[in-house]
Design a protein around this motif. Structure first.
Motif, PDB file in Angstrom:
ATOM      1  N   LEU A  65     -33.521-120.062 -47.180  1.00 11.66           N
ATOM      2  CA  LEU A  65     -33.056-121.079 -48.121  1.00 11.66           C
ATOM      3  C   LEU A  65     -34.083-121.246 -49.224  1.00 11.66           C
ATOM      4  O   LEU A  65     -35.285-121.350 -48.961  1.00 11.66           O
ATOM      5  N   CYS A  66     -33.613-121.285 -50.471  1.00 11.76           N
ATOM      6  CA  CYS A  66     -34.456-121.606 -51.627  1.00 11.76           C
ATOM      7  C   CYS A  66     -34.058-122.981 -52.145  1.00 11.76           C
ATOM      8  O   CYS A  66     -32.865-123.281 -52.270  1.00 11.76           O
ATOM      9  N   LEU A  67     -35.049-123.789 -52.464  1.00 14.43           N
ATOM     10  CA  LEU A  67     -34.811-125.138 -52.970  1.00 14.43           C
ATOM     11  C   LEU A  67     -35.325-125.257 -54.393  1.00 14.43           C
ATOM     12  O   LEU A  67     -36.423-124.797 -54.711  1.00 14.43           O
ATOM     13  N   GLY A  68     -34.542-125.916 -55.258  1.00 11.46           N
ATOM     14  CA  GLY A  68     -34.954-126.168 -56.629  1.00 11.46           C
ATOM     15  C   GLY A  68     -34.447-127.513 -57.099  1.00 11.46           C
ATOM     16  O   GLY A  68     -33.670-128.187 -56.422  1.00 11.46           O
ATOM     17  N   GLY A  69     -34.873-127.913 -58.292  1.00  9.49           N
ATOM     18  CA  GLY A  69     -34.550-129.238 -58.809  1.00  9.49           C
ATOM     19  C   GLY A  69     -35.631-130.225 -58.418  1.00  9.49           C
ATOM     20  O   GLY A  69     -36.338-130.040 -57.417  1.00  9.49           O
ATOM     21  N   GLY A  70     -35.766-131.290 -59.200  1.00 15.39           N
ATOM     22  CA  GLY A  70     -36.862-132.234 -58.983  1.00 15.39           C
ATOM     23  C   GLY A  70     -36.909-132.836 -57.600  1.00 15.39           C
ATOM     24  O   GLY A  70     -37.987-133.081 -57.054  1.00 15.39           O
ATOM     25  N   VAL A  71     -35.745-133.086 -56.988  1.00 12.50           N
ATOM     26  CA  VAL A  71     -35.714-133.695 -55.652  1.00 12.50           C
ATOM     27  C   VAL A  71     -36.295-132.747 -54.609  1.00 12.50           C
ATOM     28  O   VAL A  71     -36.781-133.185 -53.555  1.00 12.50           O
ATOM     29  N   ALA A  72     -36.289-131.449 -54.881  1.00  8.84           N
ATOM     30  CA  ALA A  72     -36.865-130.481 -53.941  1.00  8.84           C
ATOM     31  C   ALA A  72     -38.356-130.700 -53.739  1.00  8.84           C
ATOM     32  O   ALA A  72     -38.924-130.216 -52.747  1.00  8.84           O
ATOM     33  N   LEU A  73     -39.002-131.414 -54.671  1.00  3.93           N
ATOM     34  CA  LEU A  73     -40.434-131.699 -54.523  1.00  3.93           C
ATOM     35  C   LEU A  73     -40.710-132.844 -53.559  1.00  3.93           C
ATOM     36  O   LEU A  73     -41.872-133.218 -53.361  1.00  3.93           O
ATOM     37  N   ASN A  74     -39.661-133.403 -52.949  1.00  2.00           N
ATOM     38  CA  ASN A  74     -39.859-134.391 -51.893  1.00  2.00           C
ATOM     39  C   ASN A  74     -40.301-133.646 -50.637  1.00  2.00           C
ATOM     40  O   ASN A  74     -39.496-133.196 -49.829  1.00  2.00           O
ATOM     41  N   CYS A  75     -41.605-133.479 -50.499  1.00  2.00           N
ATOM     42  CA  CYS A  75     -42.119-132.622 -49.435  1.00  2.00           C
ATOM     43  C   CYS A  75     -41.938-133.239 -48.052  1.00  2.00           C
ATOM     44  O   CYS A  75     -41.956-132.519 -47.051  1.00  2.00           O
ATOM     45  N   ALA A  76     -41.728-134.559 -47.982  1.00  2.00           N
ATOM     46  CA  ALA A  76     -41.446-135.177 -46.685  1.00  2.00           C
ATOM     47  C   ALA A  76     -40.070-134.751 -46.185  1.00  2.00           C
ATOM     48  O   ALA A  76     -39.905-134.369 -45.018  1.00  2.00           O
ATOM     49  N   SER A  77     -39.068-134.791 -47.065  1.00  2.00           N
ATOM     50  CA  SER A  77     -37.728-134.348 -46.675  1.00  2.00           C
ATOM     51  C   SER A  77     -37.688-132.841 -46.455  1.00  2.00           C
ATOM     52  O   SER A  77     -36.987-132.351 -45.556  1.00  2.00           O
ATOM     53  N   ALA A  78     -38.423-132.097 -47.270  1.00  2.97           N
ATOM     54  CA  ALA A  78     -38.501-130.649 -47.062  1.00  2.97           C
ATOM     55  C   ALA A  78     -39.116-130.342 -45.702  1.00  2.97           C
ATOM     56  O   ALA A  78     -38.667-129.422 -44.993  1.00  2.97           O
ATOM     57  N   GLY A  79     -40.131-131.101 -45.329  1.00  5.40           N
ATOM     58  CA  GLY A  79     -40.745-130.920 -44.018  1.00  5.40           C
ATOM     59  C   GLY A  79     -39.788-131.267 -42.893  1.00  5.40           C
ATOM     60  O   GLY A  79     -39.733-130.576 -41.863  1.00  5.40           O
ATOM     61  N   ALA A  80     -39.010-132.348 -43.080  1.00  2.08           N
ATOM     62  CA  ALA A  80     -38.017-132.738 -42.068  1.00  2.08           C
ATOM     63  C   ALA A  80     -36.975-131.637 -41.896  1.00  2.08           C
ATOM     64  O   ALA A  80     -36.576-131.313 -40.768  1.00  2.08           O
ATOM     65  N   LEU A  81     -36.525-131.047 -42.999  1.00  4.05           N
ATOM     66  CA  LEU A  81     -35.553-129.948 -42.930  1.00  4.05           C
ATOM     67  C   LEU A  81     -36.154-128.732 -42.242  1.00  4.05           C
ATOM     68  O   LEU A  81     -35.509-128.101 -41.397  1.00  4.05           O
ATOM     69  N   GLN A  82     -37.389-128.412 -42.559  1.00 11.15           N
ATOM     70  CA  GLN A  82     -38.024-127.237 -41.959  1.00 11.15           C
ATOM     71  C   GLN A  82     -38.167-127.400 -40.447  1.00 11.15           C
ATOM     72  O   GLN A  82     -37.976-126.450 -39.688  1.00 11.15           O
ATOM     73  N   ARG A  83     -38.480-128.628 -40.005  1.00 12.26           N
ATOM     74  CA  ARG A  83     -38.665-128.866 -38.564  1.00 12.26           C
ATOM     75  C   ARG A  83     -37.356-128.717 -37.779  1.00 12.26           C
ATOM     76  O   ARG A  83     -37.390-128.559 -36.555  1.00 12.26           O
ATOM     77  N   GLU A  84     -36.224-128.758 -38.461  1.00 11.61           N
ATOM     78  CA  GLU A  84     -34.940-128.564 -37.780  1.00 11.61           C
ATOM     79  C   GLU A  84     -34.700-127.099 -37.409  1.00 11.61           C
ATOM     80  O   GLU A  84     -33.782-126.795 -36.635  1.00 11.61           O
ATOM     81  N   ASN A  85     -35.488-126.182 -37.994  1.00 11.41           N
ATOM     82  CA  ASN A  85     -35.367-124.741 -37.703  1.00 11.41           C
ATOM     83  C   ASN A  85     -33.958-124.207 -37.951  1.00 11.41           C
ATOM     84  O   ASN A  85     -33.462-123.338 -37.224  1.00 11.41           O
ATOM     85  N   ILE A  86     -33.337-124.718 -38.994  1.00  7.42           N
ATOM     86  CA  ILE A  86     -32.004-124.239 -39.365  1.00  7.42           C
ATOM     87  C   ILE A  86     -32.108-122.849 -40.000  1.00  7.42           C
ATOM     88  O   ILE A  86     -31.270-121.984 -39.762  1.00  7.42           O
ATOM     89  N   PHE A  87     -33.142-122.661 -40.791  1.00  8.35           N
ATOM     90  CA  PHE A  87     -33.386-121.390 -41.474  1.00  8.35           C
ATOM     91  C   PHE A  87     -34.681-120.766 -40.962  1.00  8.35           C
ATOM     92  O   PHE A  87     -35.602-121.475 -40.545  1.00  8.35           O
ATOM     93  N   ASP A  88     -34.750-119.453 -41.030  1.00 10.63           N
ATOM     94  CA  ASP A  88     -35.980-118.772 -40.641  1.00 10.63           C
ATOM     95  C   ASP A  88     -37.132-119.201 -41.544  1.00 10.63           C
ATOM     96  O   ASP A  88     -38.266-119.357 -41.087  1.00 10.63           O
ATOM     97  N   ARG A  89     -36.822-119.339 -42.824  1.00 15.82           N
ATOM     98  CA  ARG A  89     -37.857-119.768 -43.753  1.00 15.82           C
ATOM     99  C   ARG A  89     -37.225-120.451 -44.960  1.00 15.82           C
ATOM    100  O   ARG A  89     -36.139-120.077 -45.396  1.00 15.82           O
ATOM    101  N   ILE A  90     -37.937-121.461 -45.485  1.00 19.08           N
ATOM    102  CA  ILE A  90     -37.518-122.174 -46.680  1.00 19.08           C
ATOM    103  C   ILE A  90     -38.574-121.939 -47.761  1.00 19.08           C
ATOM    104  O   ILE A  90     -39.773-122.025 -47.488  1.00 19.08           O
ATOM    105  N   TRP A  91     -38.128-121.633 -48.962  1.00 19.21           N
ATOM    106  CA  TRP A  91     -39.052-121.437 -50.087  1.00 19.21           C
ATOM    107  C   TRP A  91     -38.684-122.405 -51.198  1.00 19.21           C
ATOM    108  O   TRP A  91     -37.516-122.531 -51.569  1.00 19.21           O
ATOM    109  N   ILE A  92     -39.681-123.121 -51.719  1.00 18.34           N
ATOM    110  CA  ILE A  92     -39.467-124.115 -52.763  1.00 18.34           C
ATOM    111  C   ILE A  92     -40.235-123.701 -54.004  1.00 18.34           C
ATOM    112  O   ILE A  92     -41.434-123.408 -53.938  1.00 18.34           O
ATOM    113  N   GLN A  93     -39.554-123.685 -55.125  1.00 20.32           N
ATOM    114  CA  GLN A  93     -40.205-123.385 -56.403  1.00 20.32           C
ATOM    115  C   GLN A  93     -41.316-124.418 -56.643  1.00 20.32           C
ATOM    116  O   GLN A  93     -41.073-125.615 -56.611  1.00 20.32           O
ATOM    117  N   PRO A  94     -42.577-123.975 -56.837  1.00 21.47           N
ATOM    118  CA  PRO A  94     -43.675-124.938 -57.003  1.00 21.47           C
ATOM    119  C   PRO A  94     -43.509-125.843 -58.217  1.00 21.47           C
ATOM    120  O   PRO A  94     -43.965-126.980 -58.209  1.00 21.47           O
TER     121      PRO A  94
END
Length: 589
Positions: free
Chosen positions: A308-337
């Motif tokens: 999964l690739c994440l973009g848009g300003g809300v993608a910088l919510n690293c707390a929610s990104a971390g919560a999504l990553q901990r669900e192990n839905i995807f092998d890997r998540i990449w967010i545009q810095p």
């Protein structure tokens, strides 16, 4: 005229203006205008960024094949106009305030951009090929084409582009195909911004403060938000209850009904933060986590893709990104810095090159976003001489040892090396560093160095090979995009980088992608048995990150920073008795 295919991407006129240059699909340079103008979130045409891009690559506008703007202004104008008409007479105030600007400048954007670029060429004409991408396509392209994946699902979330506020796409090789979207006024980004404004912070720059504030509260308003403000479906889609919002009809984010449902008055900027404000921030973050996870599950079900690739300003919510990553839905998540609008300058150029021109996309690799200006030792020496600064010139090996030693003794070090980050987060090239073992360091850094709110957390930069010993993380995090839990007992060892909920926004630092910073961390590790440093952006409140040696020296002299290390130069603030520098007034951000 060169045979190479140079494409210039531009984002401007809303917030965080930027420019980016690619050549045959490879990124050559990218920078935000704010770093040059020293105006935080500068929205003006990125004239200085473009000048630097052209000069540093020995190009003129005649060498540029195409210029691509990050969104389509006529579609945005259509949305504003149709919204005002549909909501008449309530939309009249927004119409009255916004139309003069559109009629004066934005409707004629293509000509205005061309004129600006001609002026940069000293009046010489060029091919005048100004093209326009869609806002969310620029976000999607910026994250997918820069990711290490050849195929991935793509989720973009922000306030609003032309019409879209959230999109779901699939990226395969050089093609991005959108298959679902949520449209204005239903916007999770605007919900987050409305509560940001309610909490007394500035929209489009203060949202990360709300994220940092959340762990201090309890999510007691979670049900209230879901009952009154946003209806969230099982697939993660959502609708806002516009009774509580004003952004569709006037230049205001929320209605008076906000205060009633939360039994809490809107906070005035700089006024004391009360418990109800903390609880509202915590509640919003819980809702954000839920939206991320539900959307993630839905996207996985629909696409069956592993990445999964994440973009848009809300993608910088690293707390929610971390919560999504901990669900192990995807092998890997990449967010545009640079997931916000600044990064869309890069996305616009990439979208045209790969999507419109159908150029082949070679296998991608993990890269760091070091695309900005860099300064050699001659440049630095010239600035230090002009500033009448006292300094030492030290060879690299000794410089690393000396800097690590002073950090281990509690000194605060400003560290400026290599190309500037194209990111709102410092990644070891424009950073303020400190020893994370010091218990009261967070207060010192916030109040005496950064001149900002005391609740703001600091990030740990950790040797990539040691991260698993300190944090609960299964994947590298070189771009500081995910919050994760600290391992048991770590809080007592590195208290200045662990938040009140025992989490941290971790940056993993690898030798092959961030050599000098990795070596500094290694030296500190050798001295202290701690492979971690506090890493915060090299700036003060109300200012962008430093860019030039002059910016760096001014920041040193206006703060309680002890040492500046820039290139091979070692500068101690206490020895600058006769130095010349610009005295700063700290502005609110």
């Amino acid at each position: 005229m060169t045979n190479k295919n140079y494409i210039l991407g531009i984002s401007a006129f809303y917030h965080d203006s930027a420019a980016a240059l690619i050549c045959d699909g490879q990124v050559l340079a990218a920078a935000q205008e704010e770093r040059f103008s020293r105006i935080k979130n500068d929205s003006t045409f990125p004239k200085e960024a473009i000048k630097w891009i052209l000069d540093s690559n020995h190009l003129s506008m005649k060498d540029i094949s195409a210029v691509v703007f990050y969104e389509k202004p006529f579609l945005k104008f259509e949305r504003i106009l149709s919204t005002c008409i549909r909501l008449a007479p309530f939309g009249y105030k927004l119409f009255k305030e916004s139309m003069p600007l559109w009629i004066k400048d934005k409707i004629f954007l293509k000509k205005n951009i061309a004129d600006e670029l001609i002026s940069l060429s000293g009046g010489d004409s060029w091919n005048n090929k100004v093209l326009f991408s869609e806002h969310h396509l620029s976000h999607a392209a910026a994250t997918f084409y820069m990711s290490p994946f050849q195929s991935a699902a793509i989720l973009t979330i922000d306030g609003v582009g032309e019409w879209a506020t959230t999109t779901i796409s699939i990226g395969i090789d050089n093609k991005i195909t959108k298959f679902e979207e949520i449209n204005f006024p239903h916007s999770f980004g605007l919900l987050y911004s409305a509560i940001t404004a309610f909490l007394g912070f500035k929209v489009n720059s203060g949202e990360y403060k709300v994220m940092g504030l959340a762990p201090y509260g309890k999510p007691i308003h979670y049900d209230t938000i879901k009952k009154h403000l946003i209806d969230i479906k099982d697939d993660g889609s959502f609708c806002l209850n516009m009774k509580y919002f004003r952004f569709a009809t006037e230049m205001k984010m929320f209605s008076s009904a906000f205060e009633k449902i939360f039994n809490c008055q809107a906070r005035q900027p700089e006024s004391p933060i009360e418990q109800c404000h903390l609880d509202l921030a915590a509640s919003l973050q819980k809702v954000s986590d839920e939206v991320f996870i539900l959307l993630g599950k839905y996207i996985k079900e629909k696409t069956q893709l592993d990445h999964l690739c994440l973009g848009g300003g809300v993608a910088l919510n690293c707390a929610s990104a971390g919560a999504l990553q901990r669900e192990n839905i995807f092998d890997r998540i990449w967010i545009q810095p640079s997931a916000g609008d600044a990064g869309s300058s890069l996305g616009a150029a990439l979208s045209y090159y790969f999507g419109e021109c159908n150029n082949e996309r070679t296998k991608s690799q993990e890269v760091m976003p070091f695309y900005g200006p860099q300064y050699n030792n001659s440049d630095i020496l010239q600035t230090l001489t002009e500033c009448n600064a006292a300094y030492e010139y030290i060879e690299e090996t000794d410089l690393l040892k000396k800097t690590a030693y002073e950090l281990s003794k509690g000194k605060i070090v400003a560290w400026m090396q290599g190309q500037a980050e194209f990111s709102p987060r410092a990644l070891g090239h424009r950073s303020i560093l400190a020893d994370p073992r010091i218990s009261d360091l967070k207060k010192t850094l916030n109040l005496k160095i950064k001149f900002r709110e005391s609740f703001r957390p600091f990030a740990p930069a950790v040797l990539a090979e040691e991260a698993h010993n300190w944090f609960e993380m299964d994947h590298p995090s070189p771009l500081m995009n995910f919050v994760c839990k600290a391992k048991q007992g770590v809080n007592n060892l590195i208290p200045s980088v662990i938040h009140v909920d025992e989490t941290a926004r971790v940056q993993t630092v690898a030798q092959d992608t961030n050599r000098l910073f990795h070596q500094l961390l290694s030296e500190f590790h050798n001295l202290t048995a701690c492979p971690i440093l506090v890493n915060t952006s090299f700036n003060i409140r109300g200012e962008p990150m430093v860019l030039s040696p002059k910016d760096a020296f001014n920041c040193l002299m206006n703060t309680g920073i002890d040492i500046l290390v820039i290139g091979n130069f070692y500068i101690e603030r206490e020895k600058q008795g006769n130095a010349l520098f610009e005295l700063k007034n700290f502005e609110l951000d």
